[in-house]
Design a protein around this motif. Sequence first.
Motif, short mmCIF file in Angstrom:
data_model
loop_
_atom_site.label_atom_id
_atom_site.label_comp_id
_atom_site.label_asym_id
_atom_site.label_seq_id
_atom_site.Cartn_x
_atom_site.Cartn_y
_atom_site.Cartn_z
N PRO A 33 34.28 35.39 27.19
CA PRO A 33 35.18 34.82 28.21
C PRO A 33 35.00 35.48 29.58
CG PRO A 33 36.37 35.30 26.17
CD PRO A 33 35.01 35.90 26.03
N GLU A 34 34.45 36.67 29.58
CA GLU A 34 34.25 37.38 30.85
C GLU A 34 33.29 36.62 31.77
OE1 GLU A 34 33.41 41.57 30.56
OE2 GLU A 34 34.47 41.72 28.65
N LYS A 36 33.07 33.38 32.00
CA LYS A 36 33.84 32.28 32.58
C LYS A 36 34.74 32.78 33.71
CE LYS A 36 36.91 28.49 31.27
NZ LYS A 36 37.67 27.84 30.16
N ILE A 37 35.37 33.93 33.46
CA ILE A 37 36.24 34.52 34.49
C ILE A 37 35.42 34.88 35.73
CG2 ILE A 37 37.70 36.51 35.04
CD1 ILE A 37 38.49 36.56 32.05
N GLN A 40 34.58 31.80 37.70
CA GLN A 40 35.75 31.32 38.44
C GLN A 40 35.96 32.14 39.71
OE1 GLN A 40 38.87 31.52 35.51
NE2 GLN A 40 38.48 29.45 34.72
N GLN A 41 35.75 33.43 39.59
CA GLN A 41 35.90 34.30 40.76
C GLN A 41 34.87 33.94 41.83
OE1 GLN A 41 35.54 38.23 39.07
NE2 GLN A 41 37.74 38.42 38.68
N TYR A 52 28.31 38.74 41.95
CA TYR A 52 28.31 37.92 40.72
C TYR A 52 27.10 38.25 39.85
CZ TYR A 52 27.73 33.82 37.73
OH TYR A 52 27.53 33.00 36.64
#
Length: 209
Positions: A33-34, A36-37, A40-41, A52
Motif C-alpha cells: 500500500p505504500e 499507492k500512498i 497519491q502524494q 518519488y
Amino acid sequence: MIETKIKVTILILGAVFACTAPFIHILYPKKSPEFKILKQQLDNGKITQDTYVLQYEAIEISEKFIGFTNIRKFWYAIGKPISMFYFALLLIYVYPFVLMDKKIKRIVGASIVLFLFISTYFIVWTLWHRQDFPKELYYWAIGIVSIVGSIISIFIVNYDKDKTMRSNVHVLLRFIVNDVKNKYVLEKDKAEFVEDYTNQIEKLKNDGR
C-alpha cells in the motif's frame, strides 16, 4: 502409544502446512500500500518526481525478501514445492503398506524419487542466497529429471506389457478350465484332468517365486 500420537500429530501438522503453503501468498497484497500512498502524494504535488523515485526505490528495497521483490512472491515460489515434498515423504511412509505388486512399488518408488528431487531443488532454489543457481546445476537437474522420468516410463510400459500378458494367460486358463474340460474331456477323465492342470498351475506358481 505416545510415539504413535507424536507421529500422527506430526503427520497432521505437516498435512495442514503442506496443503496451505501453496495459498499463503494470498494473505499478502500484490503490491505494498505504500506504493499507492506514494503515488497519491506525487499526484497531489506533495512530493517532487525526484523524491518519488528515491522513496519508491527505498520501498522496493524494504519489501525484498530472500531475493524476491516481496514476501508474496516468495510464498508463491516455495508453496507448491513444499506441498510436493511433504506428500512425497508421505508416500514413502505409506506405499510399502498399501502396494503389494512389486512392479507397481518400483514405479511409485521411482516417482517418489523424482518428486523429492524436484521439490527439494525448488525449495533450495527459493532459499538460495544468490540470485540464481550456477548454469551447470541446471544442466545436471535437467539430466537427472530426464533420466528418472525415462526410467519411470520404461517401468510403466513393461508393467503394461506384463499386465496384458497376465490377462491373456487368465483367458487361456479359463478356456482350459471350462471349455476344454466340458467340451473335450470325457466325463470319466475329468477328475484326473482337473488334478493335472491344478498341479501344473501350482508348479508354475512355485517356480515363479
